[in-house]
Design an enzyme around this catalytic site. Structure first.
Site, short mmCIF file in Angstrom:
data_model
loop_
_atom_site.label_atom_id
_atom_site.label_comp_id
_atom_site.label_asym_id
_atom_site.label_seq_id
_atom_site.Cartn_x
_atom_site.Cartn_y
_atom_site.Cartn_z
N SER A 189 37.03 41.80 36.44
CA SER A 189 38.20 41.81 37.32
C SER A 189 38.15 42.89 38.40
CB SER A 189 39.47 41.96 36.50
OG SER A 189 39.41 43.13 35.69
N HIS B 286 39.31 35.33 36.18
CA HIS B 286 38.99 35.37 37.62
C HIS B 286 37.95 34.33 38.04
CE1 HIS B 286 41.45 38.92 38.26
NE2 HIS B 286 41.05 39.25 37.05
N LYS C 177 46.40 33.42 38.43
CA LYS C 177 45.56 33.89 39.54
C LYS C 177 45.24 32.71 40.46
CE LYS C 177 44.32 37.64 36.50
NZ LYS C 177 45.51 38.45 36.72
C1 PLP Z 1 40.21 39.69 33.08
C2 PLP Z 1 41.69 39.52 32.84
N1 PLP Z 1 42.11 39.06 31.65
C3 PLP Z 1 43.41 38.89 31.38
C4 PLP Z 1 44.37 39.19 32.32
C5 PLP Z 1 45.82 39.01 31.97
O1 PLP Z 1 46.30 37.84 32.57
P1 PLP Z 1 47.84 37.69 32.93
O2 PLP Z 1 48.05 38.42 34.23
O3 PLP Z 1 48.06 36.24 33.02
O4 PLP Z 1 48.62 38.34 31.83
C6 PLP Z 1 43.98 39.65 33.59
C7 PLP Z 1 44.95 39.94 34.66
O5 PLP Z 1 45.60 40.87 34.79
C8 PLP Z 1 42.61 39.85 33.84
O6 PLP Z 1 42.20 40.35 35.00
#
Ligand code: PLP
Length: 386
Positions: free
Chosen positions: A180, A208, A239
């Site tokens: 990320s 992502h 996203k």
């Molecule tokens: C790699 C990754 N996993 C999980 C999440 C969590 O997702 P969410 O924003 O839907 O809670 C995010 C985002 O913040 C992320 O970047």
């Protein structure tokens, strides 16, 4: 109140270290240009990669669902909150991911913190990439399994740790598909081979990569043409999909177990109908719009090349996420502030979101950026070269 004085002391310590966060208020939808603090600025800090949160078809679906089902689910899914929009969305997700089944959670964070303790607990071993997302780290903590961290994308290190793991009951490898804060893609074919050899489960967080990579945007596993039966895929609808919610895609047996045991699934209210309908329509748009992905990658390439030519240091990203590494938190914040003055919103990312001394601007392009917006962003970077 004296017993609360420590709160101010903690905030002051964060300020001193250059790590204090402040909320900014955006006064418009997350399109290529947003209204922020009273002015229009080019947005380079959104995960709305394909611009779907403002797509007309997606908005129409959300409005229609609100008319038909109301504004809230009004119950947890196992009680009364499981309307037919969930059924449709989960079938669509399973089709997109080419898996037997899929289960939607209220967020990606909830999905990771729920599934990891189901897959591994005391007596088991979790092998986690050093740069995995915080929700994975928290899921590992909740699991009470033994956790070993392997060096970022280092398959030899992973192998070495697995070769010493025979005393554990089960083994789970967990990795981001696309990292990320770095934008690079995990070496999934090699990781999958190692997982198969050591009879370990493999969980890929595709937050992502989903919507962006692979055939029809179905994600990192598809990008590498890997067998979707052998890999548990987690992802988010917040996203590229432009809505909210997390999901797990895998076997019917896995989904059944999650429905029965996942605490972040059971003990929370279902998602709003508008969100479910928006996500479902966005999945259809993703499948039928390869031009959005082409535009996204063309913008990423254009911006990356221009910044490198200006002398900025970028991590070797392969995706729409472009990290400009600046070092100290103060330096990253100063450049982000200077860019904002030039009309470019490129948020600074500091520890603990990234390792110490690697504070950065995490730029993310969107398919819906115009050429003019990309040029304005490049001009902003040219004006503030450190
Ligand atoms: C790699 C990754 N996993 C999980 C999440 C969590 O997702 P969410 O924003 O839907 O809670 C995010 C985002 O913040 C992320 O970047």
């Amino acid at each position: 109140m004296e017993s609360h004085d420590w709160l101010d002391t903690e905030c002051a310590a964060l300020e001193q270290a250059g790590l204090r966060r402040h909320l900014r208020t955006v006064m418009s939808a997350p399109t290529g240009t947003i209204h922020l603090d009273g002015r229009d600025v080019v947005l380079l800090g959104s995960n709305n990669y394909l611009g779907l949160s403002t797509h007309p078809q997606v908005i129409t679906a959300a409005i229609e669902a609100t008319r038909n089902f109301g504004t809230g689910a009004s119950g947890s899914r196992l009680i009364s909150g499981n309307n037919e929009l969930y059924t449709t969305l989960e079938a669509n997700l399973a089709k997109t991911k080419n898996t037997e089944a899929a289960l939607v959670f209220s967020s990606g964070y909830a999905a990771n913190t729920s599934i990891i303790p189901i897959l591994a607990s005391e007596g088991d071993l979790i092998l986690s990439d050093a740069l995995n997302h915080a929700s994975i780290i928290d899921g590992c903590r909740l699991s009470r399994a033994t956790k070993k961290v392997y060096r970022h994308c280092d398959v030899e290190h992973l192998k070495a740790l697995l070769s010493e793991s025979t005393a554990f009951r089960r083994r789970l490898i967990v990795t981001d598909g696309v990292f990320s804060m770095d934008g690079n893609i995990a070496p999934l074919p090699d990781i999958y081979e190692v997982a198969t050899h050591y009879e370990a489960m493999l969980l890929v967080d595709d937050a992502h990569g989903f919507g962006v990579l692979g055939k029809d945007g179905s994600g990192t596993v598809a990008h590498f043409g890997l067998d979707s039966e052998g890999i548990i895929q987690m992802g988010t609808l917040s996203k590229a999909v432009g809505a909210l919610g997390g999901y797990i895609a895998g076997s019917r047996a896995l989904v059944e177990l999650l429905i029965n045991k996942a605490r972040g699934f059971i003990f929370t209210t279902g998602l709003p109908p508008a969100t479910l309908a928006a996500a479902n329509t966005a999945l259809d748009v993703i499948r039928s719009s390869p031009e959005l992905r082409q535009r996204l990658f063309s913008h990423a390439e254009h911006l990356k090349t221009a910044l490198i030519n200006l002398g900025y240091t970028l991590l070797p990203s392969e995706t729409q996420i472009l990290p400009v590494v600046l070092g100290s938190p103060q330096r990253a914040t100063n450049i982000a502030d200077a860019l904002l003055a030039e009309g470019v919103f490129a948020p600074a990312i500091r520890p603990p979101a990234v390792p110490p001394d690697t504070s950065r601007l995490r730029l993310a392009v969107m398919a819906t950026h115009t050429e003019t917006e990309i040029h304005k962003a490049i001009a902003g970077f040219a004006a503030v070269i450190p």
